[in-house]
Scaffold this motif. Structure first.
Motif, PDB file in Angstrom:
ATOM      1  N   THR B 456       6.539   3.673   0.680  1.00  0.00           N
ATOM      2  CA  THR B 456       6.829   3.336  -0.714  1.00  0.00           C
ATOM      3  C   THR B 456       5.808   2.387  -1.358  1.00  0.00           C
ATOM      4  O   THR B 456       5.324   2.667  -2.451  1.00  0.00           O
ATOM      5  CB  THR B 456       8.254   2.761  -0.837  1.00  0.00           C
ATOM      6  N   PRO B 457       5.436   1.273  -0.678  1.00  0.00           N
ATOM      7  CA  PRO B 457       4.471   0.382  -1.330  1.00  0.00           C
ATOM      8  C   PRO B 457       3.138   1.073  -1.620  1.00  0.00           C
ATOM      9  O   PRO B 457       2.538   0.871  -2.682  1.00  0.00           O
ATOM     10  CB  PRO B 457       4.257  -0.736  -0.299  1.00  0.00           C
ATOM     11  N   MET B 458       2.708   1.942  -0.688  1.00  0.00           N
ATOM     12  CA  MET B 458       1.421   2.615  -0.921  1.00  0.00           C
ATOM     13  C   MET B 458       1.526   3.587  -2.083  1.00  0.00           C
ATOM     14  O   MET B 458       0.610   3.715  -2.886  1.00  0.00           O
ATOM     15  CB  MET B 458       0.986   3.351   0.353  1.00  0.00           C
ATOM     16  N   VAL B 459       2.647   4.299  -2.156  1.00  0.00           N
ATOM     17  CA  VAL B 459       2.826   5.256  -3.254  1.00  0.00           C
ATOM     18  C   VAL B 459       2.765   4.502  -4.578  1.00  0.00           C
ATOM     19  O   VAL B 459       2.096   4.919  -5.528  1.00  0.00           O
ATOM     20  CB  VAL B 459       4.157   6.026  -3.110  1.00  0.00           C
ATOM     21  N   LYS B 460       3.445   3.353  -4.627  1.00  0.00           N
ATOM     22  CA  LYS B 460       3.449   2.580  -5.872  1.00  0.00           C
ATOM     23  C   LYS B 460       2.030   2.122  -6.239  1.00  0.00           C
ATOM     24  O   LYS B 460       1.643   2.177  -7.399  1.00  0.00           O
ATOM     25  CB  LYS B 460       4.371   1.367  -5.739  1.00  0.00           C
ATOM     26  N   ASP B 461       1.273   1.683  -5.212  1.00  0.00           N
ATOM     27  CA  ASP B 461      -0.098   1.257  -5.481  1.00  0.00           C
ATOM     28  C   ASP B 461      -0.930   2.405  -6.037  1.00  0.00           C
ATOM     29  O   ASP B 461      -1.719   2.232  -6.961  1.00  0.00           O
ATOM     30  CB  ASP B 461      -0.769   0.753  -4.188  1.00  0.00           C
TER      31      ASP B 461
END
Ligand code: SRM
Ligand SMILES: Cc1cc2nc3c(=O)[nH]c(=O)nc-3n(C[C@H](O)[C@H](O)[C@H](O)COP(=O)(O)OP(=O)(O)OC[C@H]3O[C@@H](n4cnc5c(N)ncnc54)[C@H](O)[C@@H]3O)c2cc1C
Ligand code: SF4
Ligand code: FES
Lengths: 127, 828
Positions: B456-461
């Motif tokens: 999730t954090p990477m997708v958001k980035d």
């Protein structure tokens, strides 16, 4: 669908604006909402299917892309007020919807014609 | 095309989903499952104990199968495959013909042959049925042992703890925990962390006998030692379910598993095997992502494609809350083939190891224990062979003030971001370019983030970076109903002098509002005007806690928290609280905020309870609001031999000044009488510590899940100056923070950080200090106790009933249980 069975719930003047109350009907609990901003009335089961909490009448009303909804105060699952499906969690069961009518300042709920097209056949069976 | 799938587990289900998505012509898809439940999420199985229901875990509801034309037979395993006639026979005697057969029978828990494994109280950890059995037994168990210190064993041990078994042990045969993923150093730190949780680990232990008559009473080990226990969970590995395959003459590996080629075909070209029952190049993949990949390969083959399976990255992360463990690439490669950099911090229990190629150019693998925040980044660098910094140690050790393992790197488009769903960076950025600009939209459109959620954090980035490339400034708009950030909305509401949610919505927004913007706008209105929060037109736009001026709990009761400024309370007031609690049968507990919480009040009783508390001199503690909570104090100079000033008096003064103040999130404070800091002021949104010369004012600390120490804003100031600075600080926060952002996060996002904030508050760099002070004074002057108002106003009081048509009746569905002579909410 069977015949209608309209029960008297309360008076329009007793209702909060843009919010809900809970109506006792025998051993059942029905959430009744006066969505003043849309000038609409809705009624659903009071039980939130997520964690079986008697809570939907205390939920917040809103809309998503025009579709009216109620958000459970516990974990903010949101349910469509038009067909009862859960709008932010596919895995969550749908809720029952009841028709509402207003006559001479009084609010009535039709407890016979429950509209429940979306209730999943699979009921939770945890001990 | 008749396709039969044997096994409706995670991979079998995903195969069905992928196959029907391709809409092959004249498909007849039949699934046989041995378990009675439709496929469920085994990866998150442990969450069943944390409250998830079967329904939550099921991957698709029962109705999904018929809706998509799939014939599903549950509780009916296949018992025979007749390859020459191409038919299968089920336990119930159903016989069906296939053109293609897909074996997705998964694996079973491997149970070593120890004498006594058949005793009562011995379990495996694989299915919901296993968990139900464990659940029942755990109620009478005081201690538990898990055999197996691998990923699953540790998860099972944590589950035992969560079930309330305080005395939990893990037995591992190898000399270290998680032997396939981590090395000795990592294992050492991990065992320390587990110890802190309450899990005792024993390595190099070989279980010889399970003791007890009918029911287990303990374990005896090969070294002769004995460990008593009344429950055992065996989690010693997996055994592919290849029994059917063997019986019909399909080739199986010598350590089990159905042998397949790169198309997942067995030695019979019309029979495939996928998931944990398959062996590819001698390897069984015990993770779900490779299984999904295999499903994709077979679907592709059935529709005439040429995709192949080429193995899979086995990097893993343990999913225990509070314990970070991850390994990636080749965690063990050493000596001649690589150089290792090891960071071993016994003090903070952190262990990190990276293995770098001898030329220093590539990252080959690594281990992270105690702090795995960098896992996603390192794993991506490793699989994509990205360039690493000249001094690779920067990858794992934070240096300098704004630290961060701050090497910015750009992933190639082909980088696999979500391995559960096989979504690449390119797919995500394309989805964003096609107009899916939020995480939810991207998740829906690409599937990324819908599996284990780790990416999730990477997708958001990636979403943020893609939007930035399009030249879009990323504005944190409140929700679909307001195209403004909270700060913009705050200024506009003030400028236009709006006082109710509907006014704000009709003037500045669209639609009908929702559970996101209603509380956000309500908070702005409260911060601006300090009007009564439960006025008729605003009440329903408050979160339920604010609407009923109490915190809602499990079961639908509420808690009552009277204000106890500075934590100082008279014996008479203590007695009053006790009397009220007794009369209304409330559970009482001293909170972490130096006051007393009364739990389990019926909605109908709230006004009665408060009426009595108010008569005894109490006021609302606003425990339900995004508002000032408590100002803790230490006893200070009145009694303490080290105390420099009267910290209690100052705490009370401050609590009384800011009580009722509404903000984007809750605000907490504390005053300590000296540097020993017994009030823990440096963990608060604003904290004050006495010095020889006055007070030191600290701001933007936070407890919670990401603790952060407060930073010094002003030193050695007198009381009046201190309050002046707090006024400015709080008002500036209230005006500029995003919804539900604590002061710590607000500061972390602020450009210029504490120096900028200090300039605004102390040196008035924005020229708004006077305005901030005036605004705060207005709020302070407008304070009134909401509960007093509610109790005294019949119109408001009437709202605290459960049934509108039976105001006297309390909710009959509320149930309690008893614990240590008090009541507690019934579990859900
Ligand atoms: C009662 C209490 C626990 C206790 O038994 O001691 C408590 C109970 C709750 N806390 Fe807390 N917190 C309590 C002290 C704390 C503390 C310690 C402190 O204040 O000194 C912290 C860490 C300090 C901090 O906030 O920085 C704390 C950090 C949280 C957080 C995480 C906030 C964060 O910034 O990450 C939440 C969640 C949230 O607010 O979104 C939370 C949320 C909650 C909620 C409101 C959860 C909820 O929404 O239902 C709990 C309500 C219980 C109830 O029904 O009344 N509670 N909570 C404490 C009440 C203190 C008081 O007198 O008002
Ligand atoms: C507690 C736990 C935690 C896990 N955590 C993770 C994790 O964090 N990350 C990760 O990637 N993986 C994890 N896994 C592993 C992951 O769950 C498996 O890799 C995945 O479930 C494999 O899917 P599968 O379909 O191959 O097998 P399964 O999910 O086991 O499904 C096989 C199904 O086939 C049925 N079956 C067997 N024989 C027959 C027959 N003859 N007829 C009909 N049906 C039959 C079985 O009853 C079963 O329902 C975890 C597993 C467990 C138990
Ligand atoms: S830490 Fe706070 S929010 Fe979490 S369970 Fe305890 S009281 Fe509730
Ligand atoms: S109980 Fe309603 S959302 Fe959880």
């Amino acid at each position: 669908m069977t015949e209608n069975n309209w029960i008297y719930a309360c008076n329009v003047a007793d209702m909060p604006h843009n919010g809900g109350v809970c109506v006792q009907y025998g051993t059942e609990q029905i959430a009744l909402y006066y969505f003043t901003h849309r000038d609409e009335w809705y009624a659903t089961q009071n039980l939130c299917p997520h964690r079986q909490q008697m809570a939907l009448s205390r939920g917040m009303l809103g809309s998503s892309l025009g579709e009216p909804k109620v958000a459970c105060p516990f974990h903010k699952k949101t349910f469509s007020l038009t067909d009862g499906h859960c709008m932010n969690d596919e895995a969550c069961a749908a809720i029952k919807i009841y028709p509402v009518k207003i006559q001479d300042g009084a609010v009535f709920i039709d407890v016979a014609s429950i509209y429940s097209s979306l209730i999943t056949s699979y009921e939770q069976e945890k001990m | 095309m008749k396709v039969i799938v044997i096994g409706n587990g995670m991979v079998g289900q995903k195969f069905c989903e992928k196959l029907i998505a391709k809409k092959p012509e004249q498909l007849e898809l039949t699934v046989f499952g041995e378990e009675t439940l439709p496929a469920y999420d085994r990866v998150h199985l442990s969450e069943y104990f944390a409250g998830k229901t079967v329904q939550d875990l099921c991957m698709k509801p029962m109705g999904w199968y018929p809706e998509n034309g799939i014939n599903l037979h549950l509780g009916d395993p296949i018992v025979e495959i007749d390859r020459s006639n191409k038919t299968v026979t089920s336990f119930d005697g159903k016989q069906l013909a296939y053109d293609y057969l897909v074996l997705a029978t998964g694996s079973a828990a491997f149970v070593p042959s120890i004498s006594g494994v058949d005793k009562q109280g011995v379990f495996v950890y694989r299915t919901i049925e296993d968990l139900n059995l464990i659940w029942r037994h755990a109620k009478v168990a005081r201690s538990a042992v898990v055999i197996g210190g691998g990923l699953l064993g540790l998860e099972a041990a944590k589950a035992c703890l969560d079930l309330g078994i305080k005395d939990t042990h893990v037995i591992e045969f190898a000399p270290r925990l998680m032997p396939r993923q981590i090395d000795e150093g990592g294992s050492y730190i991990l065992s320390q962390k587990l110890k802190a949780l309450g899990i005792t680990t024993h390595t190099t232990k070989n279980t010889a006998v399970i003791l007890g008559n009918e029911t287990i009473t303990g374990l005896m080990f090969a070294d002769g030692s004995i460990l008593s226990t009344d429950m055992l969970v065996i989690s010693a590995g997996i055994k592919p379910r290849d029994e059917l395959a063997k019986k019909c003459g399909l080739h199986t590996g010598h350590r089990g598993g159905i042998i397949v080629n790169e198309h997942m075909q067995t030695n019979d070209p019309s029979v495939y095997a996928i998931g944990e029952c398959a062996v590819y190049e001698g390897m069984v993949y015990g993770l779900v992502a490779p299984g999904y990949d295999m499903a994709e390969v077979v679907v592709n083959k059935l529709i005439g494609g040429t995709k192949t399976f080429t193995g899979f990255d086995m990097s893993t992360k343990l999913k225990l809350i509070g314990i970070d463990v991850a390994s990636f690439g080749d965690p063990f490669i050493a000596d001649e083939d690589a150089r290792s950099i090891i960071y071993h911090d016994n003090h903070n229990s952190v262990y990190k190891r990276i293995n770098v190629s001898n030329d220093g150019k590539t990252l080959l693998g690594g281990i992270l224990v105690g702090d795995a925040e960098a896992y996603n980044q390192l794993q991506q660098i490793c699989v994509n062979k990205l360039a690493i910094p000249p001094s690779p140690v920067d990858l794992i050790v934070k240096r300098g003030k704004d630290g961060g393992t701050g090497t910015s790197f750009e992933l190639p488009d082909s980088a696999l971001i979500c391995s559960c769903e096989g979504v690449s960076k390119l797919t995500i950025s394309e989805a964003v370019n096609a107009g899916n600009e939020s995480f939810d939209a991207v998740k829906k459109c690409t599937g990324a983030g819908s599996g284990c959620g780790g990416c999730t954090p990477m997708v958001k980035d990636i979403i943020a970076a893609t939007l930035k490339k399009q030249g879009k400034i990323i504005r944190n708009v409140v929700c679909e109903h307001f195209n403004y950030s909270r700060q913009e909305l705050y200024d506009l509401v003030k400028l236009k002098n709006l006082h109710s949610f509907d006014e704000v919505l009709d003037t500045l927004g669209s639609g009908d509002g929702c559970e996101v913007c209603r509380p956000a706008v309500s908070s702005i209105l409260a911060s601006l005007w300090n009007d009564l929060i439960i006025k008729k037109e605003n009440a329903t736009s408050q979160d339920t806690n604010d609407r009923f001026l109490a915190n809602i709990q499990k079961g639908g009761t509420y808690s009552v928290v009277p204000r106890v400024p500075g934590g100082e309370i008279t014996p008479d007031k203590l007695i009053a609280i006790g009397q009220v609690a007794k009369k209304y049968n409330l559970y009482t507990k001293i909170t972490g905020g130096q006051r007393i919480d009364l739990f389990g009040a019926h909605l109908n009783d709230l006004p009665l309870i408060w009426e009595e508390l108010i008569a005894a001199g109490f006021e609302s503690g606003h425990a339900y609001g995004k508002a000032l909570r408590t100002v803790k104090s230490c006893v200070g100079s009145t009694w303490c031999r080290f105390g420099l000033h009267d910290s209690v008096s100052f705490a009370i003064e401050i609590e009384n000044r800011y009580k009722g103040l509404r903000a984007p999130h809750k605000i907490k404070s504390a005053v300590s009488g000296c540097i020993r800091e017994c009030a823990e002021a440096q963990s608060k949104d604003f904290g004050i510590i006495a010095t020889e010369k006055g007070w030191n004012l600290f701001v933007c600390g936070n407890g919670g899940s990401k603790p952060q120490h407060a930073l010094l804003l002003a030193a050695d100031v007198d009381s009046a100056t201190c309050i002046k600075y707090i006024d400015r600080f709080l008002m500036f926060y209230i005006k500029t923070a995003d919804p539900l952002t604590r002061t710590a996060t607000w500061l972390n996002k602020m450009e210029g950080g504490i120096d900028y904030l200090r300039n605004v508050v102390l040196h008035d760099s924005l020229g708004i200090a006077a305005e901030l002070e005036a605004e705060m004074q207005l709020l302070v002057d407008h304070y009134e106790c909401e509960w007093k108002k509610a109790v005294e106003t019949p119109e408001l009081r009437k709202r605290f009933t459960h049934f509108i048509n039976a105001p006297e009746t309390k909710d009959p569905t509320i149930a309690f249980e008893t614990l240590r002579e008090q009541k507690k909410a019934a579990g859900w």
